[in-house]
Design a protein around this motif. Structure first.
Motif, PDB file in Angstrom:
ATOM      1  N   GLN A   1       0.860  -0.643  -0.261  1.00 40.36           N
ATOM      2  CA  GLN A   1       0.436  -0.030   0.346  1.00 40.36           C
ATOM      3  C   GLN A   1       0.893   1.506   0.183  1.00 40.36           C
ATOM      4  OE1 GLN A   1      -3.881  -0.687   1.642  1.00 40.36           O
ATOM      5  NE2 GLN A   1      -4.306   1.905   2.406  1.00 40.36           N
ATOM      6  N   VAL A   2       0.653   2.324  -1.101  1.00 43.38           N
ATOM      7  CA  VAL A   2       1.143   3.395  -0.668  1.00 43.38           C
ATOM      8  C   VAL A   2       1.376   4.101   0.772  1.00 43.38           C
ATOM      9  CG1 VAL A   2      -0.129   3.894  -2.581  1.00 43.38           C
ATOM     10  CG2 VAL A   2       2.196   5.049  -1.836  1.00 43.38           C
ATOM     11  N   GLN A   3       1.635   4.920   0.535  1.00 47.32           N
ATOM     12  CA  GLN A   3       2.001   6.018   1.496  1.00 47.32           C
ATOM     13  C   GLN A   3       2.211   7.372   0.691  1.00 47.32           C
ATOM     14  OE1 GLN A   3       3.501   4.830   5.408  1.00 47.32           O
ATOM     15  NE2 GLN A   3       1.875   4.397   5.914  1.00 47.32           N
ATOM     16  N   LEU A   4       1.301   8.568   1.285  1.00 45.21           N
ATOM     17  CA  LEU A   4       1.394   9.427   0.364  1.00 45.21           C
ATOM     18  C   LEU A   4       1.292  11.476   1.861  1.00 45.21           C
ATOM     19  CD1 LEU A   4      -1.918   9.093  -2.321  1.00 45.21           C
ATOM     20  CD2 LEU A   4       0.392   8.896  -2.498  1.00 45.21           C
ATOM     21  N   VAL A   5       1.859  11.715   1.519  1.00 44.22           N
ATOM     22  CA  VAL A   5       2.076  13.138   2.150  1.00 44.22           C
ATOM     23  C   VAL A   5       1.935  14.158   1.239  1.00 44.22           C
ATOM     24  CG1 VAL A   5       3.368  14.461   4.044  1.00 44.22           C
ATOM     25  CG2 VAL A   5       2.660  11.881   3.718  1.00 44.22           C
ATOM     26  N   GLU A   6       1.200  15.395   1.188  1.00 44.61           N
ATOM     27  CA  GLU A   6       0.950  16.267   0.592  1.00 44.61           C
ATOM     28  C   GLU A   6       2.140  17.746   0.901  1.00 44.61           C
ATOM     29  OE1 GLU A   6      -3.922  14.421   0.743  1.00 44.61           O
ATOM     30  OE2 GLU A   6      -1.483  15.398   2.131  1.00 44.61           O
ATOM     31  N   SER A   7       2.674  18.463   0.986  1.00 47.87           N
ATOM     32  CA  SER A   7       3.276  19.550   0.995  1.00 47.87           C
ATOM     33  C   SER A   7       2.888  20.877  -0.119  1.00 47.87           C
ATOM     34  CB  SER A   7       4.418  19.253   1.585  1.00 47.87           C
ATOM     35  OG  SER A   7       4.857  18.992   0.407  1.00 47.87           O
ATOM     36  N   GLY A   8       3.385  21.714   0.654  1.00 42.40           N
ATOM     37  CA  GLY A   8       2.856  22.995  -0.411  1.00 42.40           C
ATOM     38  C   GLY A   8       1.606  24.350  -0.393  1.00 42.40           C
ATOM     39  N   GLY A   9       0.600  23.962   0.296  1.00 43.34           N
ATOM     40  CA  GLY A   9      -0.345  24.164   1.090  1.00 43.34           C
ATOM     41  C   GLY A   9       0.003  25.599   1.294  1.00 43.34           C
ATOM     42  N   ASP A  90     -10.940  27.957  -5.121  1.00 44.11           N
ATOM     43  CA  ASP A  90     -10.240  27.335  -5.186  1.00 44.11           C
ATOM     44  C   ASP A  90      -9.831  27.154  -4.082  1.00 44.11           C
ATOM     45  OD1 ASP A  90      -8.548  28.601  -8.370  1.00 44.11           O
ATOM     46  OD2 ASP A  90      -9.774  26.961  -7.970  1.00 44.11           O
ATOM     47  N   THR A  91     -10.249  27.514  -2.447  1.00 47.13           N
ATOM     48  CA  THR A  91     -10.094  26.899  -1.345  1.00 47.13           C
ATOM     49  C   THR A  91     -10.460  26.201  -0.787  1.00 47.13           C
ATOM     50  OG1 THR A  91     -10.331  29.743  -0.481  1.00 47.13           O
ATOM     51  CG2 THR A  91     -10.497  28.598   1.494  1.00 47.13           C
ATOM     52  N   ALA A  92      -9.793  25.275  -0.674  1.00 45.19           N
ATOM     53  CA  ALA A  92     -10.282  24.358  -0.180  1.00 45.19           C
ATOM     54  C   ALA A  92      -8.210  23.084   0.718  1.00 45.19           C
ATOM     55  CB  ALA A  92     -10.797  23.417  -1.138  1.00 45.19           C
ATOM     56  N   VAL A  93      -8.458  21.784   1.191  1.00 47.60           N
ATOM     57  CA  VAL A  93      -8.194  20.991   1.312  1.00 47.60           C
ATOM     58  C   VAL A  93      -7.747  20.301   0.570  1.00 47.60           C
ATOM     59  CG1 VAL A  93      -7.260  19.165   2.826  1.00 47.60           C
ATOM     60  CG2 VAL A  93      -8.648  21.265   3.706  1.00 47.60           C
ATOM     61  N   TYR A  94      -6.071  20.028  -0.254  1.00 42.97           N
ATOM     62  CA  TYR A  94      -6.072  19.557  -1.089  1.00 42.97           C
ATOM     63  C   TYR A  94      -5.241  18.066  -0.904  1.00 42.97           C
ATOM     64  CZ  TYR A  94      -6.922  23.556  -4.786  1.00 42.97           C
ATOM     65  OH  TYR A  94      -7.898  24.442  -5.280  1.00 42.97           O
ATOM     66  N   TYR A  95      -6.047  16.496  -1.470  1.00 43.17           N
ATOM     67  CA  TYR A  95      -5.367  15.487  -0.900  1.00 43.17           C
ATOM     68  C   TYR A  95      -4.854  15.070  -2.663  1.00 43.17           C
ATOM     69  CZ  TYR A  95      -8.970  16.051   3.406  1.00 43.17           C
ATOM     70  OH  TYR A  95      -9.490  16.626   3.534  1.00 43.17           O
ATOM     71  N   CYS A  96      -3.676  14.397  -2.147  1.00 52.32           N
ATOM     72  CA  CYS A  96      -3.612  13.842  -3.390  1.00 52.32           C
ATOM     73  C   CYS A  96      -4.030  12.067  -3.375  1.00 52.32           C
ATOM     74  CB  CYS A  96      -2.008  13.174  -3.514  1.00 52.32           C
ATOM     75  SG  CYS A  96      -0.407  12.846  -2.503  1.00 52.32           S
ATOM     76  N   ALA A  97      -3.754  11.400  -3.403  1.00 52.43           N
ATOM     77  CA  ALA A  97      -4.904   9.755  -3.970  1.00 52.43           C
ATOM     78  C   ALA A  97      -4.597   9.491  -5.102  1.00 52.43           C
ATOM     79  CB  ALA A  97      -6.354   9.843  -3.766  1.00 52.43           C
ATOM     80  N   ALA A  98      -4.185   7.796  -4.736  1.00 54.28           N
ATOM     81  CA  ALA A  98      -3.252   6.583  -5.648  1.00 54.28           C
ATOM     82  C   ALA A  98      -3.790   5.537  -5.094  1.00 54.28           C
ATOM     83  CB  ALA A  98      -2.007   7.181  -5.548  1.00 54.28           C
ATOM     84  N   PRO A  99      -3.906   4.107  -5.994  1.00 53.79           N
ATOM     85  CA  PRO A  99      -4.200   4.694  -7.201  1.00 53.79           C
ATOM     86  C   PRO A  99      -5.602   5.196  -7.593  1.00 53.79           C
ATOM     87  CG  PRO A  99      -3.447   1.996  -6.905  1.00 53.79           C
ATOM     88  CD  PRO A  99      -4.035   2.729  -5.250  1.00 53.79           C
ATOM     89  N   VAL A 100      -5.766   5.656  -8.453  1.00 55.21           N
ATOM     90  CA  VAL A 100      -6.740   6.740  -9.352  1.00 55.21           C
ATOM     91  C   VAL A 100      -7.096   5.583 -10.228  1.00 55.21           C
ATOM     92  CG1 VAL A 100      -8.034   8.384 -10.150  1.00 55.21           C
ATOM     93  CG2 VAL A 100      -6.320   8.562  -7.951  1.00 55.21           C
ATOM     94  N   SER A 101      -8.743   5.427 -10.704  1.00 59.29           N
ATOM     95  CA  SER A 101      -9.451   4.971 -11.520  1.00 59.29           C
ATOM     96  C   SER A 101      -9.279   5.684 -12.386  1.00 59.29           C
ATOM     97  CB  SER A 101     -10.210   3.901 -10.927  1.00 59.29           C
ATOM     98  OG  SER A 101     -11.214   3.537 -13.260  1.00 59.29           O
ATOM     99  N   LEU A 102      -8.748   5.788 -13.966  1.00 62.10           N
ATOM    100  CA  LEU A 102      -9.062   6.209 -14.888  1.00 62.10           C
ATOM    101  C   LEU A 102     -10.217   6.835 -15.357  1.00 62.10           C
ATOM    102  CD1 LEU A 102      -5.208   6.940 -16.274  1.00 62.10           C
ATOM    103  CD2 LEU A 102      -6.438   8.218 -14.513  1.00 62.10           C
ATOM    104  N   ALA A 103     -11.157   5.301 -15.433  1.00 60.32           N
ATOM    105  CA  ALA A 103     -12.168   5.722 -15.465  1.00 60.32           C
ATOM    106  C   ALA A 103     -13.240   6.447 -15.517  1.00 60.32           C
ATOM    107  CB  ALA A 103     -13.018   3.765 -16.481  1.00 60.32           C
ATOM    108  N   THR A 104     -13.366   6.376 -13.792  1.00 61.36           N
ATOM    109  CA  THR A 104     -14.607   6.663 -13.167  1.00 61.36           C
ATOM    110  C   THR A 104     -13.535   7.925 -11.909  1.00 61.36           C
ATOM    111  OG1 THR A 104     -13.706   5.624 -11.138  1.00 61.36           O
ATOM    112  CG2 THR A 104     -15.158   4.338 -12.694  1.00 61.36           C
ATOM    113  N   MET A 105     -12.841   8.391 -12.099  1.00 58.68           N
ATOM    114  CA  MET A 105     -11.815   8.798 -11.239  1.00 58.68           C
ATOM    115  C   MET A 105     -12.097   8.941  -9.927  1.00 58.68           C
ATOM    116  SD  MET A 105      -9.907  10.693 -13.033  1.00 58.68           S
ATOM    117  CE  MET A 105      -9.717  10.329 -15.354  1.00 58.68           C
ATOM    118  N   ARG A 106     -11.968   7.638  -9.653  1.00 58.91           N
ATOM    119  CA  ARG A 106     -12.237   7.214  -8.241  1.00 58.91           C
ATOM    120  C   ARG A 106     -11.492   7.349  -7.723  1.00 58.91           C
ATOM    121  NH1 ARG A 106     -17.788   8.082  -6.274  1.00 58.91           N
ATOM    122  NH2 ARG A 106     -19.084   8.061  -7.793  1.00 58.91           N
ATOM    123  N   VAL A 107     -10.974   7.385  -6.796  1.00 58.23           N
ATOM    124  CA  VAL A 107      -9.882   6.579  -5.313  1.00 58.23           C
ATOM    125  C   VAL A 107      -9.841   5.127  -5.240  1.00 58.23           C
ATOM    126  CG1 VAL A 107      -8.535   7.308  -3.603  1.00 58.23           C
ATOM    127  CG2 VAL A 107      -9.488   9.228  -4.636  1.00 58.23           C
TER     128      VAL A 107
END
Length: 121
Positions: A1-9, A90-107
């Motif tokens: 399982q991949v672990q993801l950490v965002e930064s830059g907000g 555009d104000t929001a909490v932004y999340y990265c996610a993977a894998p993503v289904s490119l057919a449905t754009m669901r995580v």
């Protein structure tokens, strides 16, 4: 399982730019399509952008098309979201996610913890 950490907000004025980064752990990150999503207060989480495993194909929500650019560096296990011409909506909490289904754009895998982006008018 991949672990993801965002930064830059952060806080930026309307019309400004920010670059979000997503650092992934796990050797399989380069095998997955990944994406960026956001959630504004009182609203559901929504799709922002996605990129194929190779980086050769990119996808954007209509609301950000022409302003945001998604990219990835599989050698460094990172992905980025360059956001230009930012708007207060555009104000929001932004999340990265993977894998993503490119057919449905669901995580179909992991989410990062999120990073706050605030655009002042």
């Amino acid at each position: 399982q991949v672990q993801l950490v965002e930064s830059g907000g952060g806080l930026v004025q309307a019309g400004g730019s920010l670059r979000l980064s997503c650092a992934a752990s796990g050797r399989t990150f380069s095998s997955y399509a990944m994406g960026w999503f956001r959630q504004a207060p009182g609203k559901e989480r929504e799709f922002v952008a996605a990129i194929s495993w190779s980086g050769g194909n990119t996808y954007y929500a209509d609301s950000v098309k022409g302003r945001f650019t998604i990219s990835r560096d599989n050698a460094k296990n990172t992905a980025s979201l360059q956001m230009n011409s930012l708007k207060p909506e555009d104000t929001a909490v932004y999340y990265c996610a993977a894998p993503v289904s490119l057919a449905t754009m669901r995580v179909v895998g992991s989410w990062g913890q999120g990073t706050q982006v605030t655009v002042s008018s």
